[in-house]
Design a protein around this motif. Structure first.
Motif, mmCIF file in Angstrom:
data_model
loop_
_atom_site.group_PDB
_atom_site.id
_atom_site.type_symbol
_atom_site.label_atom_id
_atom_site.label_comp_id
_atom_site.label_asym_id
_atom_site.label_seq_id
_atom_site.Cartn_x
_atom_site.Cartn_y
_atom_site.Cartn_z
ATOM 1 N N GLY A 233 44.310 36.377 -41.510
ATOM 2 C CA GLY A 233 43.771 37.571 -40.962
ATOM 3 C C GLY A 233 42.937 37.444 -39.592
ATOM 4 O O GLY A 233 41.987 38.599 -39.089
ATOM 5 N N LYS A 234 42.649 36.693 -39.068
ATOM 6 C CA LYS A 234 42.549 36.746 -37.565
ATOM 7 C C LYS A 234 42.926 37.153 -36.524
ATOM 8 O O LYS A 234 42.370 38.532 -35.861
ATOM 9 N N LYS A 235 44.222 37.702 -36.417
ATOM 10 C CA LYS A 235 44.594 38.672 -35.213
ATOM 11 C C LYS A 235 44.704 39.967 -36.279
ATOM 12 O O LYS A 235 46.101 39.852 -37.107
ATOM 13 N N LYS A 236 44.395 40.889 -35.549
ATOM 14 C CA LYS A 236 44.602 42.374 -36.153
ATOM 15 C C LYS A 236 45.210 43.271 -35.176
ATOM 16 O O LYS A 236 45.793 44.186 -35.716
ATOM 17 N N VAL A 237 45.346 42.874 -34.197
ATOM 18 C CA VAL A 237 46.172 43.456 -32.889
ATOM 19 C C VAL A 237 47.111 43.135 -32.809
ATOM 20 O O VAL A 237 47.111 41.749 -31.863
ATOM 21 N N GLU A 238 48.572 43.536 -32.397
ATOM 22 C CA GLU A 238 49.588 42.503 -31.541
ATOM 23 C C GLU A 238 50.018 43.066 -30.462
ATOM 24 O O GLU A 238 49.468 44.574 -30.907
ATOM 25 N N VAL A 239 50.332 42.922 -29.487
ATOM 26 C CA VAL A 239 50.428 43.279 -28.482
ATOM 27 C C VAL A 239 51.390 43.100 -27.642
ATOM 28 O O VAL A 239 52.616 42.119 -28.179
ATOM 29 N N ARG A 240 52.304 44.444 -27.130
ATOM 30 C CA ARG A 240 53.883 44.324 -26.926
ATOM 31 C C ARG A 240 53.823 45.742 -26.104
ATOM 32 O O ARG A 240 53.479 46.243 -25.441
ATOM 33 N N LEU A 241 54.863 45.332 -25.251
ATOM 34 C CA LEU A 241 55.561 46.454 -24.137
ATOM 35 C C LEU A 241 55.762 48.050 -24.804
ATOM 36 O O LEU A 241 56.538 48.012 -26.116
ATOM 37 N N ASN A 242 55.198 48.802 -24.050
ATOM 38 C CA ASN A 242 55.698 50.061 -25.322
ATOM 39 C C ASN A 242 57.066 50.580 -24.822
ATOM 40 O O ASN A 242 57.369 51.513 -24.307
ATOM 41 N N ASP A 243 58.198 49.276 -24.785
ATOM 42 C CA ASP A 243 59.351 49.204 -24.757
ATOM 43 C C ASP A 243 60.287 50.666 -25.160
ATOM 44 O O ASP A 243 60.279 50.899 -26.828
ATOM 45 N N ALA A 244 61.277 51.176 -25.928
ATOM 46 C CA ALA A 244 62.189 52.609 -26.431
ATOM 47 C C ALA A 244 62.498 51.589 -28.176
ATOM 48 O O ALA A 244 61.878 52.271 -28.662
ATOM 49 N N LYS A 245 62.395 50.458 -28.492
ATOM 50 C CA LYS A 245 62.199 49.623 -29.457
ATOM 51 C C LYS A 245 60.869 49.949 -30.302
ATOM 52 O O LYS A 245 61.085 50.724 -31.536
ATOM 53 N N ARG A 246 59.605 49.857 -29.760
ATOM 54 C CA ARG A 246 58.970 49.996 -30.210
ATOM 55 C C ARG A 246 58.157 51.355 -29.952
ATOM 56 O O ARG A 246 57.330 51.928 -30.650
ATOM 57 N N ARG A 247 58.586 52.615 -28.887
ATOM 58 C CA ARG A 247 57.909 53.374 -29.197
ATOM 59 C C ARG A 247 58.754 54.983 -30.582
ATOM 60 O O ARG A 247 58.108 55.856 -30.323
ATOM 61 N N LYS A 248 59.529 53.981 -31.398
ATOM 62 C CA LYS A 248 59.536 54.262 -32.501
ATOM 63 C C LYS A 248 58.946 54.079 -33.922
ATOM 64 O O LYS A 248 58.762 54.525 -34.455
ATOM 65 N N ILE A 249 58.262 53.326 -33.210
ATOM 66 C CA ILE A 249 56.843 52.964 -34.476
ATOM 67 C C ILE A 249 55.926 53.744 -34.617
ATOM 68 O O ILE A 249 55.437 54.131 -33.840
ATOM 69 N N LYS A 250 55.858 54.508 -35.866
ATOM 70 C CA LYS A 250 55.200 55.101 -36.500
ATOM 71 C C LYS A 250 54.034 54.833 -37.139
ATOM 72 O O LYS A 250 53.684 54.123 -38.015
ATOM 73 N N VAL A 251 52.034 54.954 -37.327
ATOM 74 C CA VAL A 251 51.105 54.842 -37.925
ATOM 75 C C VAL A 251 51.853 55.074 -39.711
ATOM 76 O O VAL A 251 52.108 55.826 -39.989
ATOM 77 N N GLY A 252 51.643 53.916 -40.310
ATOM 78 C CA GLY A 252 52.078 53.950 -41.826
ATOM 79 C C GLY A 252 53.427 52.830 -41.716
ATOM 80 O O GLY A 252 53.630 52.507 -42.982
ATOM 81 N N ASP A 253 54.558 52.664 -40.715
ATOM 82 C CA ASP A 253 55.273 51.611 -40.556
ATOM 83 C C ASP A 253 55.397 50.674 -41.199
ATOM 84 O O ASP A 253 54.212 49.749 -40.951
ATOM 85 N N VAL A 254 55.967 49.401 -41.760
ATOM 86 C CA VAL A 254 55.694 48.412 -42.018
ATOM 87 C C VAL A 254 56.628 47.652 -41.182
ATOM 88 O O VAL A 254 57.993 47.893 -40.606
ATOM 89 N N ILE A 255 55.877 46.620 -40.255
ATOM 90 C CA ILE A 255 57.276 45.375 -39.363
ATOM 91 C C ILE A 255 56.937 44.179 -40.327
ATOM 92 O O ILE A 255 56.254 43.209 -40.736
ATOM 93 N N GLU A 256 57.771 43.915 -40.098
ATOM 94 C CA GLU A 256 57.899 42.094 -40.778
ATOM 95 C C GLU A 256 58.097 41.549 -39.480
ATOM 96 O O GLU A 256 58.781 41.556 -38.536
ATOM 97 N N PHE A 257 56.974 40.262 -39.534
ATOM 98 C CA PHE A 257 57.284 39.629 -38.600
ATOM 99 C C PHE A 257 58.383 38.049 -38.738
ATOM 100 O O PHE A 257 57.750 37.771 -40.712
ATOM 101 N N MET A 258 58.964 38.135 -38.204
ATOM 102 C CA MET A 258 59.401 36.008 -38.177
ATOM 103 C C MET A 258 58.961 35.339 -37.863
ATOM 104 O O MET A 258 58.678 35.556 -36.278
#
Length: 120
Positions: free
Chosen positions: A22-47
């Motif tokens: 619960g320490k890291k609340k913000v993930e940093v990424r390039l705003n690339d093609a894949k990331r531009r599809k993300i919307k608020v409310g979306d679910v991301i799985e981190f591996m």
């Protein structure tokens, strides 16, 4: 049923554990093609890169776009990245270890605010 996972992203173990705690609340990424599809409310799985069977699921609560990582780091407290006590130089150089300034220029940057849901 649960919300469907929109996309899977890989994370280094240290960051993975940081989200879990619960320490890291913000993930940093390039705003690339894949990331531009993300919307608020979306679910991301981190591996977990070190152990791909180790996964965790988060919900996107906010998306903030910046032209540069520096602009992002001026705007968002370091503690939200679990980088309390870091200098601006360390933040930027650490990011450039992962992404190049050319990529930053091409795509811009994205701060993904996340809420940790559960471990897979």
């Amino acid at each position: 049923g649960g919300k469907r996972v929109i996309l899977t992203m890989c994370l280094y173990e240290a960051y993975f554990e940081s989200i879990k705690r619960g320490k890291k609340k913000v993930e940093v990424r390039l705003n690339d093609a894949k990331r531009r599809k993300i919307k608020v409310g979306d679910v991301i799985e981190f591996m977990n890169v070190t152990n791909p069977n180790d996964t965790l699921t988060v919900t996107v609560t906010e998306l903030r776009k910046y032209d540069t990582f520096e602009e992002m780091y001026h705007n968002i407290p370091f503690k939200d990245f679990d980088c309390d006590g870091w200098t601006m130089d360390k933040m930027i150089n650490g990011t450039y270890d992962i992404y190049t300034p050319e990529q930053e220029k091409q795509w811009g940057t994205l701060a993904i605010t996340i809420k940790y849901e559960y471990a897979g």
